[in-house]
Design a protein around this motif. Structure first.
Motif, PDB file in Angstrom:
ATOM      1  N   VAL A  36       0.837  -1.199   0.000  1.00 19.68           N
ATOM      2  CA  VAL A  36       0.000   0.000   0.000  1.00 19.68           C
ATOM      3  C   VAL A  36       0.876   1.255   0.000  1.00 19.68           C
ATOM      4  CG1 VAL A  36      -0.223   0.154   2.510  1.00 19.68           C
ATOM      5  CG2 VAL A  36      -2.056   1.006   1.102  1.00 19.68           C
ATOM      6  N   LEU A  38       0.617   5.441   0.937  1.00 21.73           N
ATOM      7  CA  LEU A  38      -0.189   6.359   1.746  1.00 21.73           C
ATOM      8  C   LEU A  38       0.110   7.798   1.378  1.00 21.73           C
ATOM      9  CD1 LEU A  38       0.213   5.052   5.413  1.00 21.73           C
ATOM     10  CD2 LEU A  38      -1.641   4.589   3.838  1.00 21.73           C
ATOM     11  N   ALA A  50     -10.268   8.438   6.066  1.00 23.47           N
ATOM     12  CA  ALA A  50      -9.496   7.710   5.058  1.00 23.47           C
ATOM     13  C   ALA A  50     -10.269   7.595   3.753  1.00 23.47           C
ATOM     14  CB  ALA A  50      -9.141   6.320   5.563  1.00 23.47           C
ATOM     15  N   MET A  72      -8.079  -2.713   2.659  1.00 30.52           N
ATOM     16  CA  MET A  72      -7.618  -1.422   3.166  1.00 30.52           C
ATOM     17  C   MET A  72      -8.623  -0.827   4.149  1.00 30.52           C
ATOM     18  SD  MET A  72      -5.779   0.310  -0.172  1.00 30.52           S
ATOM     19  CE  MET A  72      -7.158   0.156  -1.286  1.00 30.52           C
ATOM     20  N   VAL A  75      -8.314  -2.695   7.498  1.00 28.37           N
ATOM     21  CA  VAL A  75      -7.104  -2.287   8.213  1.00 28.37           C
ATOM     22  C   VAL A  75      -7.324  -0.938   8.881  1.00 28.37           C
ATOM     23  CG1 VAL A  75      -4.721  -1.499   7.887  1.00 28.37           C
ATOM     24  CG2 VAL A  75      -5.466  -3.637   6.851  1.00 28.37           C
ATOM     25  N   PHE A  76      -7.911   0.006   8.163  1.00 26.76           N
ATOM     26  CA  PHE A  76      -8.173   1.328   8.753  1.00 26.76           C
ATOM     27  C   PHE A  76      -9.199   1.220   9.882  1.00 26.76           C
ATOM     28  CE2 PHE A  76     -10.681   5.263   8.918  1.00 26.76           C
ATOM     29  CZ  PHE A  76      -9.685   6.127   9.331  1.00 26.76           C
ATOM     30  N   PHE A  90      -5.336   5.747   0.991  1.00 22.15           N
ATOM     31  CA  PHE A  90      -4.682   4.461   0.747  1.00 22.15           C
ATOM     32  C   PHE A  90      -4.726   4.197  -0.753  1.00 22.15           C
ATOM     33  CE2 PHE A  90      -6.032   4.041   5.073  1.00 22.15           C
ATOM     34  CZ  PHE A  90      -5.260   3.060   5.667  1.00 22.15           C
ATOM     35  N   VAL A 104      -1.028  -6.682   4.935  1.00 21.00           N
ATOM     36  CA  VAL A 104      -1.437  -5.304   4.647  1.00 21.00           C
ATOM     37  C   VAL A 104      -1.423  -4.484   5.936  1.00 21.00           C
ATOM     38  CG1 VAL A 104      -3.291  -3.841   3.748  1.00 21.00           C
ATOM     39  CG2 VAL A 104      -2.817  -6.045   2.668  1.00 21.00           C
ATOM     40  N   GLU A 105      -1.910  -5.060   7.033  1.00 25.84           N
ATOM     41  CA  GLU A 105      -1.923  -4.353   8.313  1.00 25.84           C
ATOM     42  C   GLU A 105      -0.506  -4.039   8.783  1.00 25.84           C
ATOM     43  OE1 GLU A 105      -4.236  -4.718  12.506  1.00 25.84           O
ATOM     44  OE2 GLU A 105      -3.128  -6.505  11.867  1.00 25.84           O
ATOM     45  N   ASP A 107       2.170  -3.681   6.959  1.00 21.34           N
ATOM     46  CA  ASP A 107       2.702  -2.654   6.071  1.00 21.34           C
ATOM     47  C   ASP A 107       2.142  -1.282   6.442  1.00 21.34           C
ATOM     48  OD1 ASP A 107       4.406  -1.956   3.998  1.00 21.34           O
ATOM     49  OD2 ASP A 107       2.868  -2.210   2.451  1.00 21.34           O
ATOM     50  N   PHE A 108       0.830  -1.210   6.689  1.00 17.42           N
ATOM     51  CA  PHE A 108       0.208   0.066   7.057  1.00 17.42           C
ATOM     52  C   PHE A 108       0.767   0.601   8.376  1.00 17.42           C
ATOM     53  CE2 PHE A 108      -3.091   2.062   9.727  1.00 17.42           C
ATOM     54  CZ  PHE A 108      -3.119   3.294   9.103  1.00 17.42           C
ATOM     55  N   ALA A 112       2.607   4.095   8.921  1.00 13.87           N
ATOM     56  CA  ALA A 112       2.011   5.075   9.838  1.00 13.87           C
ATOM     57  C   ALA A 112       3.025   5.491  10.903  1.00 13.87           C
ATOM     58  CB  ALA A 112       0.758   4.508  10.480  1.00 13.87           C
TER      59      ALA A 112
END
Length: 123
Positions: A36, A38, A50, A72, A75-76, A90, A104-105, A107-108, A112
């Motif tokens: 992803v 951002l 988001a 996505m 995850v948010f 995203f 994915v989580e 990576d986010f 962040a």
């Protein structure tokens, strides 16, 4: 008194208007990960919001684009209480095609933390 954490994703917590996306792209900063990318901009107050993009460049198949957006959003939704007030966009990357939710989580959260929008001490 403890602050109650809600795990829903309301309309007020999503970026939906084109001019809001444009504002984040033009005024914000960006970071990229394996699954992803951002774009983000910090706000003084309010709640994190988001927006989610999975373009045809990501995949020609609508099934893949919709799955990427669902990942996505999830995850948010589950991590928004850990974020400072900000607007985040995203963007799905090619690495998300075969990725699991946990990839994915991870990576986010890494992005962040690098961006400075993740609260180190949880609420």
């Amino acid at each position: 008194m403890e602050k109650k954490v809600t795990y829903s994703l309301s309309k007020e917590e999503r970026i939906r208007k084109g001019h809001d996306f444009k504002y984040v792209f033009e005024s914000g900063k960006s970071l990229g990960g394996a699954t992803v990318a951002l774009y983000f901009i910090l706000k003084n107050s309010g709640q994190p919001r988001a927006g989610f993009i999975a373009s045809k460049r990501f995949s020609k198949r609508a099934v893949d684009r919709n799955r990427a957006k669902r990942l996505m959003k999830e995850v948010f939704r589950l991590n928004k209480h850990k974020l400072y007030p900000c607007d985040i966009v995203f963007i799905a990357r090619k690495g998300m095609k075969g990725a699991s939710y946990f990839q994915v989580e991870e990576d986010f959260l890494k992005l962040a933390r690098r961006a400075g929008i993740l609260r180190e001490k949880e609420c």
